[in-house]
Design an enzyme around this catalytic site. Structure first.
Site, mmCIF file in Angstrom:
data_model
loop_
_atom_site.group_PDB
_atom_site.id
_atom_site.type_symbol
_atom_site.label_atom_id
_atom_site.label_comp_id
_atom_site.label_asym_id
_atom_site.label_seq_id
_atom_site.Cartn_x
_atom_site.Cartn_y
_atom_site.Cartn_z
ATOM 1 N N LYS A 212 25.685 -17.622 -15.689
ATOM 2 C CA LYS A 212 25.556 -17.537 -17.141
ATOM 3 C C LYS A 212 24.266 -16.798 -17.513
ATOM 4 O O LYS A 212 23.208 -17.081 -16.950
ATOM 5 C CB LYS A 212 25.514 -18.957 -17.729
ATOM 6 C CG LYS A 212 25.303 -18.965 -19.231
ATOM 7 C CD LYS A 212 25.088 -20.355 -19.809
ATOM 8 C CE LYS A 212 24.665 -20.221 -21.263
ATOM 9 N NZ LYS A 212 24.466 -21.438 -21.984
ATOM 10 N N LYS B 129 18.239 -33.807 -22.258
ATOM 11 C CA LYS B 129 17.126 -32.871 -22.472
ATOM 12 C C LYS B 129 15.785 -33.548 -22.210
ATOM 13 O O LYS B 129 14.862 -32.944 -21.682
ATOM 14 C CB LYS B 129 17.199 -32.330 -23.910
ATOM 15 C CG LYS B 129 16.332 -31.121 -24.166
ATOM 16 C CD LYS B 129 17.128 -29.892 -24.582
ATOM 17 C CE LYS B 129 16.274 -28.635 -24.548
ATOM 18 N NZ LYS B 129 16.197 -27.918 -25.799
ATOM 19 N N LYS C 113 17.739 -16.874 -20.211
ATOM 20 C CA LYS C 113 16.330 -16.536 -19.984
ATOM 21 C C LYS C 113 15.780 -17.269 -18.776
ATOM 22 O O LYS C 113 14.966 -16.755 -18.039
ATOM 23 C CB LYS C 113 15.503 -16.959 -21.206
ATOM 24 C CG LYS C 113 15.192 -15.860 -22.157
ATOM 25 C CD LYS C 113 14.193 -16.351 -23.208
ATOM 26 C CE LYS C 113 14.497 -17.746 -23.673
ATOM 27 N NZ LYS C 113 14.207 -18.105 -25.014
#
Ligand code: AMP
Ligand code: TRP
Length: 328
Positions: free
Chosen positions: A197, A114, A200
């Site tokens: 998938k 991340k 957003k």
């Protein structure tokens, strides 16, 4: 009879979509009948990556509460609350941080991934708080002595770390906490309207609690079998996103639709109309409950305040035990 104590949380990070609902919330709604559940809107977790724009978080908290309640999470059966309203999360996070080796946090696979991912987007999250993300999750869970934690697959490494920290605490001081177990959601990943998938970040989502017209418009944009160009071409439902949704929302007709698609007996336009009608019908309850709640913000605030009060009772008792185990 309760099967055990559940804790789970979600970051209030913007609009909810149908994937979030089917992948997580829908299973919480089912679990609420069998377990003693604590569900938290984890705003401090959202701050670890959105510390520059905290003002958005408070409106997102309110929206998330509306989403949860309209899905059917019952505030009488569950403790529904905002993490930052219960300061004991911060105290336990601090105390657990004393016994957590840095290397345990640094080797969590999601941490480096991340960091890189967001770094590439120009976001600086090389912070102490972000490294401690799973430490804060551990405090969330242990504060309520939860033994079961429903999460998505991506959270498994965090849960592993929580278990290690729990063992370390229990060995160093005295056994205070049960070792929390992850409970994986059985729901498959929901595709978005483009077949990837639902997310957003792809812009392929179907918003949660969408107006029926919006819902139908999103279904009209769904990708179908790319080989089927004309209505007279035969189709392959196994590669069609519309068919995936029929399997979820229109179980009675799936066999019919599948065989008709294969012989070009039904066109994609009609097939989408059938799906849209079924989705509007099965999601109508959510849409209406959300409208009713939007009209009553005071009620939503009251539910969260009452939830925090109930959470605090448990959190206070746990912290007394923790301080005594640590001779503080
Ligand atoms: P996110 O907003 O991506 O952090 O997801 C919040 C929760 O929704 C997690 O438990 C995810 O596993 C679940 N979720 C998100 N997207 C999907 C999807 N397309 N299908 C199923 N579950 C999803
Ligand atoms: N990290 C979780 C997620 O992004 C949210 C979360 C915070 C959580 N604290 C938790 C989940 C404790 C389970 C238990 O999905």
């Amino acid at each position: 009879m309760s099967k055990g104590r559940i804790f789970s949380g979600m970051q209030p990070s913007g609009k909810f979509h149908l994937g979030n609902f089917l992948g997580a919330l829908d299973s919480w709604v089912r679990l609420q009948n069998d377990y003693d559940c604590f569900f938290s809107i984890v705003d401090w977790h959202a701050l670890t990556s959105s510390y520059e724009e905290p003002s958005k978080i408070s409106s997102n908290i309110y929206e998330m509460a509306l989403d949860w309640l309209s899905a059917g999470l019952d505030p009488e059966k569950n403790v529904i609350f905002v993490q930052s309203a219960v300061k004991e999360h911060a105290e336990l996070h601090l105390l657990l941080s004393m016994i957590t080796p840095l290397s345990w946090l640094e080797r969590v696979p999601t941490y480096k991934d991340k960091l890189q991912q967001l770094g590439a987007m120009g976001k600086e999250i090389n912070t102490y708080g972000f490294l401690g993300y799973p430490e804060l999750m551990t405090a969330d869970i242990l504060l309520y002595k939860a033994d079961t934690v429903p999460v998505g697959e991506d959270q498994i490494p965090h849960l592993e770390l929580s278990r290690e920290i729990t063992r370390r605490f229990n060995n160093l001081y005295r056994p205070v906490f049960p070792e929390p177990q992850a409970m994986l959601s059985e729901a498959a990943v929901l595709p978005g309207i483009d077949g990837r998938k639902m997310s957003k970040s792809y812009g392929n989502e179907i918003p949660y609690a969408a107006h029926p017209d919006e819902l139908s418009a999103r279904v009209r944009l769904m990708v179908t079998d790319p080989q089927r160009i004309r209505k007279t071409d035969v189709g392959n439902p196994d590669v069609c996103t519309v068919y995936t949704f029929h399997k979820l929302f229109n179980k009675e007709e799936t066999d019919d639709i599948s065989s008709n698609c294969r012989i070009a007996g039904i066109g994609c336009v009609d097939c989408k109309k059938k799906l849209a009608a079924k989705m509007v019908e099965s999601l109508a309850g959510i849409y209406e409950r959300r409208l009713a709640l939007e009209a009553n913000p005071a009620r939503v605030k009251e539910i969260l305040a009452r939830g925090a009060e109930r959470a605090r009772v448990v959190a206070t008792a746990t912290m007394e035990e923790v301080r005594s185990a640590m001779k503080l």
